[in-house]
Design a protein around this motif. Structure first.
Motif, PDB file in Angstrom:
ATOM      1  N   LEU A 237      44.604  55.769  13.434  1.00  0.00           N
ATOM      2  CA  LEU A 237      43.755  56.020  14.393  1.00  0.00           C
ATOM      3  C   LEU A 237      42.895  54.921  14.733  1.00  0.00           C
ATOM      4  CD1 LEU A 237      42.454  57.939  16.556  1.00  0.00           C
ATOM      5  CD2 LEU A 237      40.900  58.912  14.666  1.00  0.00           C
ATOM      6  N   CYS A 238      42.466  54.240  13.726  1.00  0.00           N
ATOM      7  CA  CYS A 238      41.548  53.058  13.849  1.00  0.00           C
ATOM      8  C   CYS A 238      42.242  51.951  14.373  1.00  0.00           C
ATOM      9  CB  CYS A 238      40.868  52.835  12.263  1.00  0.00           C
ATOM     10  SG  CYS A 238      39.782  53.987  11.723  1.00  0.00           S
ATOM     11  N   LEU A 239      43.572  51.883  13.810  1.00  0.00           N
ATOM     12  CA  LEU A 239      43.998  50.706  14.316  1.00  0.00           C
ATOM     13  C   LEU A 239      44.562  50.871  15.687  1.00  0.00           C
ATOM     14  CD1 LEU A 239      46.817  50.124  11.358  1.00  0.00           C
ATOM     15  CD2 LEU A 239      44.942  48.708  12.039  1.00  0.00           C
ATOM     16  N   ALA A 240      45.143  51.971  16.330  1.00  0.00           N
ATOM     17  CA  ALA A 240      45.231  52.304  17.765  1.00  0.00           C
ATOM     18  C   ALA A 240      43.928  51.999  18.523  1.00  0.00           C
ATOM     19  CB  ALA A 240      45.721  53.795  17.969  1.00  0.00           C
ATOM     20  N   ILE A 241      42.719  52.538  18.097  1.00  0.00           N
ATOM     21  CA  ILE A 241      41.666  52.260  18.833  1.00  0.00           C
ATOM     22  C   ILE A 241      41.500  50.646  19.060  1.00  0.00           C
ATOM     23  CG2 ILE A 241      39.209  52.593  18.842  1.00  0.00           C
ATOM     24  CD1 ILE A 241      39.649  54.997  17.522  1.00  0.00           C
ATOM     25  N   GLU A 242      41.427  50.136  17.993  1.00  0.00           N
ATOM     26  CA  GLU A 242      41.051  48.496  17.820  1.00  0.00           C
ATOM     27  C   GLU A 242      42.187  47.698  18.806  1.00  0.00           C
ATOM     28  OE1 GLU A 242      41.636  44.378  16.941  1.00  0.00           O
ATOM     29  OE2 GLU A 242      43.086  45.931  16.570  1.00  0.00           O
ATOM     30  N   MET A 243      43.440  48.355  18.594  1.00  0.00           N
ATOM     31  CA  MET A 243      44.370  47.800  19.653  1.00  0.00           C
ATOM     32  C   MET A 243      44.042  47.854  21.036  1.00  0.00           C
ATOM     33  SD  MET A 243      48.343  48.198  19.410  1.00  0.00           S
ATOM     34  CE  MET A 243      48.329  49.924  19.242  1.00  0.00           C
ATOM     35  N   VAL A 244      43.610  48.919  21.467  1.00  0.00           N
ATOM     36  CA  VAL A 244      43.277  49.332  22.909  1.00  0.00           C
ATOM     37  C   VAL A 244      42.117  48.391  23.179  1.00  0.00           C
ATOM     38  CG1 VAL A 244      42.312  50.812  24.285  1.00  0.00           C
ATOM     39  CG2 VAL A 244      44.159  51.677  22.838  1.00  0.00           C
ATOM     40  N   TRP A 245      40.967  48.140  22.462  1.00  0.00           N
ATOM     41  CA  TRP A 245      39.729  47.450  22.542  1.00  0.00           C
ATOM     42  C   TRP A 245      40.210  45.705  22.762  1.00  0.00           C
ATOM     43  CZ3 TRP A 245      35.293  48.730  24.712  1.00  0.00           C
ATOM     44  CH2 TRP A 245      35.050  50.057  24.575  1.00  0.00           C
ATOM     45  N   ALA A 246      41.018  45.448  21.720  1.00  0.00           N
ATOM     46  CA  ALA A 246      41.286  43.981  21.718  1.00  0.00           C
ATOM     47  C   ALA A 246      42.341  43.420  22.745  1.00  0.00           C
ATOM     48  CB  ALA A 246      41.969  43.640  20.160  1.00  0.00           C
ATOM     49  N   ARG A 252      35.767  48.774  30.851  1.00  0.00           N
ATOM     50  CA  ARG A 252      35.387  49.745  29.764  1.00  0.00           C
ATOM     51  C   ARG A 252      35.286  51.120  29.737  1.00  0.00           C
ATOM     52  NH1 ARG A 252      31.540  47.372  26.142  1.00  0.00           N
ATOM     53  NH2 ARG A 252      30.548  48.936  24.915  1.00  0.00           N
ATOM     54  N   PRO A 253      35.040  51.681  30.725  1.00  0.00           N
ATOM     55  CA  PRO A 253      35.434  53.254  31.174  1.00  0.00           C
ATOM     56  C   PRO A 253      36.751  53.485  30.876  1.00  0.00           C
ATOM     57  CG  PRO A 253      33.980  52.373  32.994  1.00  0.00           C
ATOM     58  CD  PRO A 253      34.530  51.353  32.414  1.00  0.00           C
ATOM     59  N   TRP A 254      37.721  52.754  31.068  1.00  0.00           N
ATOM     60  CA  TRP A 254      38.969  53.116  30.907  1.00  0.00           C
ATOM     61  C   TRP A 254      39.437  53.307  29.233  1.00  0.00           C
ATOM     62  CZ3 TRP A 254      43.403  50.871  28.509  1.00  0.00           C
ATOM     63  CH2 TRP A 254      44.611  51.389  28.815  1.00  0.00           C
ATOM     64  N   LYS A 255      38.917  52.145  28.802  1.00  0.00           N
ATOM     65  CA  LYS A 255      38.971  52.044  27.316  1.00  0.00           C
ATOM     66  C   LYS A 255      38.321  53.090  26.490  1.00  0.00           C
ATOM     67  CE  LYS A 255      39.400  47.020  27.359  1.00  0.00           C
ATOM     68  NZ  LYS A 255      38.921  45.702  26.612  1.00  0.00           N
ATOM     69  N   GLY A 257      37.892  56.175  27.988  1.00  0.00           N
ATOM     70  CA  GLY A 257      38.539  57.565  28.152  1.00  0.00           C
ATOM     71  C   GLY A 257      39.850  57.200  27.320  1.00  0.00           C
ATOM     72  N   ILE A 258      40.731  56.189  26.869  1.00  0.00           N
ATOM     73  CA  ILE A 258      41.745  56.147  26.188  1.00  0.00           C
ATOM     74  C   ILE A 258      41.274  56.375  24.575  1.00  0.00           C
ATOM     75  CG2 ILE A 258      43.570  54.745  25.294  1.00  0.00           C
ATOM     76  CD1 ILE A 258      44.082  55.627  27.956  1.00  0.00           C
ATOM     77  N   MET A 259      40.257  55.758  24.127  1.00  0.00           N
ATOM     78  CA  MET A 259      39.668  56.029  22.898  1.00  0.00           C
ATOM     79  C   MET A 259      39.325  57.597  22.641  1.00  0.00           C
ATOM     80  SD  MET A 259      36.433  54.505  20.840  1.00  0.00           S
ATOM     81  CE  MET A 259      35.274  55.288  21.796  1.00  0.00           C
ATOM     82  N   ALA A 260      39.148  58.272  23.670  1.00  0.00           N
ATOM     83  CA  ALA A 260      38.520  59.597  23.486  1.00  0.00           C
ATOM     84  C   ALA A 260      39.957  60.488  23.354  1.00  0.00           C
ATOM     85  CB  ALA A 260      37.688  60.218  24.484  1.00  0.00           C
ATOM     86  N   PHE A 261      40.647  60.088  24.073  1.00  0.00           N
ATOM     87  CA  PHE A 261      42.081  60.743  24.221  1.00  0.00           C
ATOM     88  C   PHE A 261      42.836  60.695  22.952  1.00  0.00           C
ATOM     89  CE2 PHE A 261      46.794  60.855  25.200  1.00  0.00           C
ATOM     90  CZ  PHE A 261      46.891  61.927  25.856  1.00  0.00           C
ATOM     91  N   LEU A 262      42.752  59.251  22.165  1.00  0.00           N
ATOM     92  CA  LEU A 262      43.330  59.226  21.107  1.00  0.00           C
ATOM     93  C   LEU A 262      42.799  59.934  20.017  1.00  0.00           C
ATOM     94  CD1 LEU A 262      43.908  55.256  21.036  1.00  0.00           C
ATOM     95  CD2 LEU A 262      45.741  56.842  21.118  1.00  0.00           C
TER      96      LEU A 262
END
Length: 641
Positions: A237-246, A252-255, A257-262
């Motif tokens: 989960l941490c790797l997926a969130i970092e991948m989305v942000w990086a 920023r709102p889209w990111k 939203g994806i983080m909350a979805f994950l």
């Protein structure tokens, strides 16, 4: 390769931990423990303790939702309590695996694993030396296949100890799957930062799956195995969130939203709602996977619009969707204790939805194949200049009927797929079809004009009254036929406007482009013209036009002079005629005009033109009077004032 080495280093660290575990108990104590566990009194006592440790269900929680909530809460508590036991159980499992290998004269498992991987890498290195490196999917998968094949030969040729065999098989399979995923990622059009993070994420997932798979064979309690999986899931989960942000360039709102979805997906997975978890994964990753698979499949064909291209690209995407549906059905089937499995209606809707997806995928695949064939046939039938009249007429017929057939096929496929989907979802389609028939009769009475247009169009097509590309005239409408719908024809006027005329409004149709055209025109020459000489010169012009490379193939009968049409006020009117292919008569007539003028003037034949004669018999009187007037005006202008 660097990520492969990183993954390999992680596995080696794990096996080093196996090697550093404390020494196992003596064989006598183990035999004594096994004998006690087989005793009936001991088994009865263990069962009673197990039943006493199971949380009781209160009367208020008799509902399915309450039972599921109680079971989920108890499972979370048990896994949380099992987390501190991970180091001890891990060390015990490592001891059992090491003892199983060394007691039979084998090296420790991590050394065997390293040796097999080294053997596979050597075989892959030799293959790369003798083969041509290709930056394609096949070129990247072939070395991985050599790597896996070399390890598989040695693995299955040696009779490994039972525990060592399970551990080696799990981690070698995970390593091979990781390298296959890396090959696909390198072949796909993915940016390096995203590709590297995806490889790291896949490596962690592969390691987690392999570790969970060897838990039961090594004697690790199921709760401890689940606790290890939960720890790996937090890392993923941490790797997926970092991948989305990086790697994402979205807002920023889209990111967020994806983080909350994950995070929600992770919680769903923790609560053992695996079906809902995979649906969320598909919603997040399946579109990108389909696009990547489509691009990879397109690299295997030079023409994506051809039948082979459509078959490969659409077939690959359909296969991915079918695999996703099959995996979702398997996950649902393997989790009978989930909340959704307790409701028969929900189960029926779930399996009906999966079948509906497969039906829609098959319908779309067949429709794409049929539409691709129709579109290619329309492109082929466009050029008819180099064909004989029969073949040209056949192609024009195809251009007329294929668009109508395409529209009708789309309607049939959509209706049939919709009815089958409704049937799979539990809807009784028999009454629906009967009701649709009654509704259709009512609509037919209320829309007689529409029915008239459709039926008239059918009979126009059966009569072959006109085709696409032909010039027709019906009542006040005339133009070139550009296309059809189920109820109207589209005509392009020669000045540009487009008429969309319902078939019921056409009436009698005058087709000006069918088979051949006789073009007639007239030329007026002087009264002194030699008619026979003009006829011979016209025949010569017709022969020259017939022999022309560009114009000759457009003639059916050459240009001829028919004779004297009439005596006009200023000369003799000569009549000409020629037979040409439809639609080219105007172009050929312009060429004939230019040739006739050139030949007639070169041979002394003048064209008639209007003249006016002033005065009586003295034809020169007018000229003399005009000259006298000009002389008088000139003398008046020079006289002194």
């Amino acid at each position: 390769m660097k990520w492969s080495l990183s993954f390999l280093v992680g596995l080696l660290f794990s096996f080093c931990a196996f090697a550093q575990a404390p020494a196992p108990a003596s064989q006598e104590k183990i035999d004594e423990l096994v004998r006690l566990l087989q005793d009936k009194d001991v088994q009865a006592w263990l069962n009673s303790r197990k039943e006493a440790g199971t949380p009781a269900v209160t009367p208020s929680s008799t509902g399915s939702l309450a039972k599921w909530e109680s079971a989920a809460r108890a499972r979370v508590d048990q896994i949380r309590a099992a987390i501190p036991e991970i180091p001890g159980e891990f060390a015990a499992a490592a001891s059992r695996a090491r003892n199983d290998a060394t007691s039979r004269g084998y090296a420790p498992i991590f050394m065997i694993f390293g040796g097999l991987v080294a053997l596979g890498l050597v075989a892959e290195f030799l293959y790369r030396k003798v083969s041509i490196r290709r930056e394609t999917l096949i070129g990247r998968l072939a070395p991985v296949g050599i790597f896996a094949g070399a390890m598989a030969i040695v693995f299955f040729a040696v009779d490994w100890p039972p525990l060592a065999r399970v551990v080696l098989l799990a981690y070698l399979s995970a390593f091979i799957l990781f390298r296959l995923a890396a090959a696909f990622l390198y072949a796909a059009d993915i940016s390096p930062p995203l590709r590297n993070r995806l490889m790291l994420f896949i490596g962690v997932v592969s390691l987690a799956v392999a570790t969970a798979a060897i838990g039961e064979p090594l004697g690790v309690p199921p709760l401890v195995t689940d606790a290890i999986s939960y720890c790996f899931s937090i890392v993923g989960l941490c790797l997926a969130i970092e991948m989305v942000w990086a790697t994402s360039s979205r807002s920023r709102p889209w990111k967020l939203g994806i983080m909350a979805f994950l995070v929600v997906l992770w919680l769903v997975w923790c609560l053992n709602m695996r079906g809902l978890f995979w649906i969320g994964i598909y919603a997040l990753a399946l579109p990108a996977i389909l696009n990547g698979v489509g691009r990879l499949a397109a690299s295997f064909t030079s023409d994506p619009a051809s039948f082979r291209g459509v078959l490969i690209i659409r077939g690959a995407r359909a296969a991915i969707i079918a695999l996703a549906v099959g995996w979702l059905a398997l996950v649902w089937h393997l989790n009978p204790d989930s909340l959704g499995q307790r409701d028969p209606v929900l189960v029926s809707l779930f399996y009906g939805g999966l079948k509906s997806v497969l039906i829609l995928v098959c319908a779309d695949f067949l429709w794409q194949l049929a539409r691709g064939w129709i579109d290619r046939s329309l492109l082929v039938t466009t050029d008819t200049t180099s064909l004989n009249p029969a073949d040209a007429a056949r192609r024009a017929r195809f251009r007329t009927l294929l668009p109508i057939f395409r529209n009708a096929l789309a309607v049939v496929v959509a209706v049939l797929a919709g009815l089958v989907v409704l049937s799979q979802l539990g809807v009784q389609i028999g009454p629906l079809i009967a009701g649709a028939g009654i509704f259709g009769v009512a609509i037919g009475f209320g829309s007689q004009t529409l029915v008239k247009d459709v039926i008239s169009g059918v009979f126009y097509m059966l009569d072959d009254a006109f085709r696409v590309g032909e010039y027709i005239q019906a009542k006040d409408y005339k133009g070139t036929v550009e296309g059809f719908s189920l109820r109207s024809v589209r005509l392009r006027h020669h000045r540009g406007p487009v008429f969309t005329v319902p078939f019921g409004e056409l009436g009698a149709v005058e087709n000006m482009s069918r088979d051949w055209v006789i073009d007639k025109f007239r030329i007026t020459v002087g009264f002194e013209t030699d008619i026979e000489k003009a006829r011979k010169l016209t025949k010569k012009v017709g022969a020259e036009l017939k022999e022309d490379e560009e114009l000759g193939k457009l003639f059916i009968e050459p240009l001829k002079m028919k004779g004297v049409e009439q005596f006009a006020d200023y000369g003799i009117v000569l009549s000409f005629a020629m037979t040409t292919v439809p639609g080219m008569q105007t172009y050929i007539r312009r060429k004939a005009y230019a040739k006739i003028r050139e030949v007639f003037l070169a041979n002394g034949i003048s064209f008639a033109q209007p003249t006016v004669q002033v005065g009586g018999d003295d034809k020169g009187g007018g000229a003399a009077a005009a000259q006298a007037i000009r002389a008088q005006q000139a003398s008046a202008a020079t006289a002194p004032k």
